[in-house]
Design a protein around this motif. Structure first.
Motif, short mmCIF file in Angstrom:
data_model
loop_
_atom_site.label_atom_id
_atom_site.label_comp_id
_atom_site.label_asym_id
_atom_site.label_seq_id
_atom_site.Cartn_x
_atom_site.Cartn_y
_atom_site.Cartn_z
N PHE A 139 0.43 -1.28 0.59
CA PHE A 139 -0.17 -0.44 0.20
C PHE A 139 0.31 1.13 0.03
N GLY A 140 2.22 1.10 -0.46
CA GLY A 140 2.68 2.54 -0.99
C GLY A 140 2.62 3.44 -1.97
N LEU A 141 3.06 2.46 -3.22
CA LEU A 141 3.30 2.68 -4.62
C LEU A 141 2.46 3.79 -5.13
N ARG A 142 1.22 3.57 -4.38
CA ARG A 142 0.40 5.61 -4.69
C ARG A 142 0.53 6.09 -4.53
N ASN A 143 0.84 5.83 -3.52
CA ASN A 143 2.40 7.58 -2.79
C ASN A 143 2.93 7.75 -2.86
N PHE A 144 3.97 6.92 -3.80
CA PHE A 144 5.03 8.02 -4.51
C PHE A 144 5.14 8.48 -5.15
N THR A 145 6.24 9.88 -4.82
CA THR A 145 6.45 11.04 -6.27
C THR A 145 6.26 10.50 -7.05
N ASP A 146 7.17 9.83 -7.31
CA ASP A 146 7.24 9.08 -9.51
C ASP A 146 7.31 7.40 -8.88
N ILE A 147 6.64 7.20 -9.61
CA ILE A 147 6.24 5.50 -9.39
C ILE A 147 6.83 5.46 -10.61
N LYS A 148 7.41 5.88 -11.43
CA LYS A 148 8.20 5.17 -12.69
C LYS A 148 10.02 5.13 -12.21
N SER A 149 10.10 6.20 -11.49
CA SER A 149 11.53 6.91 -10.82
C SER A 149 11.92 5.08 -10.25
N SER A 150 11.10 5.41 -9.16
CA SER A 150 10.79 3.92 -8.50
C SER A 150 11.65 3.09 -8.68
N LEU A 151 10.37 2.37 -9.33
CA LEU A 151 10.51 1.54 -10.37
C LEU A 151 12.11 1.01 -10.44
N ASP A 152 12.60 2.64 -11.70
CA ASP A 152 14.20 2.12 -11.52
C ASP A 152 15.21 1.93 -10.75
N GLU A 153 14.67 2.36 -9.55
CA GLU A 153 16.04 2.32 -8.19
C GLU A 153 15.13 0.63 -8.12
N LEU A 154 14.09 0.08 -7.37
CA LEU A 154 13.92 -1.13 -6.78
C LEU A 154 14.84 -2.00 -8.59
N HIS A 155 14.43 -1.97 -9.36
CA HIS A 155 15.98 -2.27 -9.91
C HIS A 155 17.32 -2.50 -9.98
N ILE A 210 -6.33 5.96 -4.48
CA ILE A 210 -6.76 4.68 -5.29
C ILE A 210 -7.62 4.97 -6.22
N LYS A 211 -8.60 5.93 -6.51
CA LYS A 211 -9.18 6.32 -7.70
C LYS A 211 -8.26 6.41 -8.52
N ASN A 212 -6.86 7.50 -7.95
CA ASN A 212 -6.65 7.72 -9.80
C ASN A 212 -5.57 6.79 -10.05
N HIS A 213 -5.41 6.06 -9.02
CA HIS A 213 -4.24 4.80 -9.64
C HIS A 213 -4.18 4.34 -10.96
N PRO A 214 -2.59 4.57 -11.19
CA PRO A 214 -3.12 3.21 -12.02
C PRO A 214 -3.72 1.34 -12.10
N ASP A 215 -4.30 1.11 -13.47
CA ASP A 215 -4.63 -0.39 -13.05
C ASP A 215 -3.89 -1.21 -13.14
N GLN A 216 -4.19 -2.77 -12.86
CA GLN A 216 -3.54 -3.82 -12.73
C GLN A 216 -2.28 -4.01 -14.11
N GLU A 217 -3.17 -3.74 -15.52
CA GLU A 217 -2.46 -3.63 -16.68
C GLU A 217 -1.29 -2.81 -16.36
N SER A 218 -1.65 -1.83 -16.42
CA SER A 218 -0.78 -0.24 -16.28
C SER A 218 0.00 -0.57 -15.93
N ILE A 219 0.42 -1.25 -13.58
CA ILE A 219 1.26 -1.41 -13.57
C ILE A 219 1.96 -2.28 -14.22
N LYS A 220 1.40 -3.40 -14.33
CA LYS A 220 2.70 -4.46 -15.07
C LYS A 220 2.90 -3.73 -16.35
N LYS A 221 3.06 -2.44 -16.88
CA LYS A 221 3.40 -1.90 -17.87
C LYS A 221 4.79 -1.58 -17.51
N MET A 222 4.65 -1.03 -16.08
CA MET A 222 5.10 0.13 -15.94
C MET A 222 6.65 -0.74 -15.14
#
Ligand SMILES: C[S@@+](CC[C@H](N)C(=O)[O-])C[C@H]1O[C@@H](n2cnc3c(N)ncnc32)[C@H](O)[C@@H]1O
Length: 249
Positions: A139-155, A210-222
């Motif tokens: 329950f953290g991802l939707r709060n992140f400032t930048d989901i894309k750069s956070s996923l890059d960091e995790l990678h 929650i309403k504005n968080h990307p859906d399942q497929e969008s998160i998968k794509k990210m």
């Protein structure tokens, strides 16, 4: 403002550089009542979702495990209670108040060795490249400032072949359940927030985020774009909550 500089805070579009401070202020305010509110809002079911997410982490011996956006430490407590021999858990959250409640809860439940607490943001993690074997975000991802750069960091920090598990609210697929859920979240959650936590605005933020968080497929794509593969997701209650599991390629 360029598209990549825009952040979403609840329903508002704001400069990304302002999002972190606003989100941090929400968690600063809700920290003391956070656990109670989670139990009330989900009737305690969030505990089962968290257990399931930890099972999907597939913990083993001698691993470095990161609980990112660990907050008040529910997931760290579950991991810590069954941490395999030689493994070490890092609980990491940028909000000092949430993190210290988590640390105290861990100590109260006998969790002392094998765990470290780190105050840091997902967009800039203090870990070396390839140094982490398991990553989990509850329950953290939707709060992140930048989901894309956070996923890059995790990678960057996860070792090749290692696993990332993301537990988050998502898009409800059943039209009937979606209607009921919208009614519940629009009416009940802010009211509960105002009565129990004396803070309607923070719980309105929860509903809007929650309403504005990307859906399942969008998160998968990210996740794919960040370099994760073999991604699967599991909808719980038709997608009220979803768990994504991916492997660092
Ligand atoms: C809803 S709480 C989740 C806490 C816990 N994982 C749980 O499942 O109960 C979200 C947490 O995300 C943290 N957070 C907000 N922005 C973050 C960021 N940029 N990087 C990492 N964590 C962040 C907040 O401080 C907060 O503790």
């Amino acid at each position: 403002m360029k598209k990549e500089d825009i952040g979403i805070f609840g329903e508002e579009r704001i400069p990304k550089k302002e999002k972190y401070g606003k989100v941090d202020a929400v968690f600063e305010t809700v920290a003391e009542r956070y656990d109670l509110m989670n139990d009330l809002m989900s009737l305690g079911i969030h505990r089962l979702w968290k257990r399931y997410a930890v099972e999907l982490l597939d913990l083993g011996k001698d691993q470095v495990v990161l609980d990112l956006a660990s907050g008040t430490g529910d997931i760290s407590k579950i991991i810590g209670a069954s941490l395999p021999k030689g493994s070490h858990l890092f609980s990491c959250d940028p909000n000092f108040r949430m993190l210290s409640i988590g640390r105290d809860k861990g100590i109260d439940s006998g969790l002392i060795g094998g765990i470290s607490h780190i105050c840091a943001r997902a967009e800039s993690l203090p870990f070396a490249d390839f140094s982490v074997d398991r990553g989990i975000i509850g329950f953290g991802l939707r709060n992140f400032t930048d989901i894309k750069s956070s996923l890059d960091e995790l990678h960057r920090i996860l070792d090749i072949g290692s696993r990332l598990v993301i537990l988050e609210f998502s898009t409800v697929e059943s039209p009937l359940l979606s209607k009921l859920y919208n009614l519940y979240s629009r009416n009940v959650i802010p009211t509960l927030g105002s009565i129990v936590a004396k803070d309607k605005a923070s719980y309105q933020y929860l509903v809007d985020s929650i309403k504005n968080h990307p859906d399942q497929e969008s998160i998968k794509k990210m996740m794919e774009e960040a370099g994760f593969g073999r991604i699967e997701y599991f909808n719980i209650l038709s997608g009220i909550v979803t768990i994504h599991v991916g492997f660092r390629l």
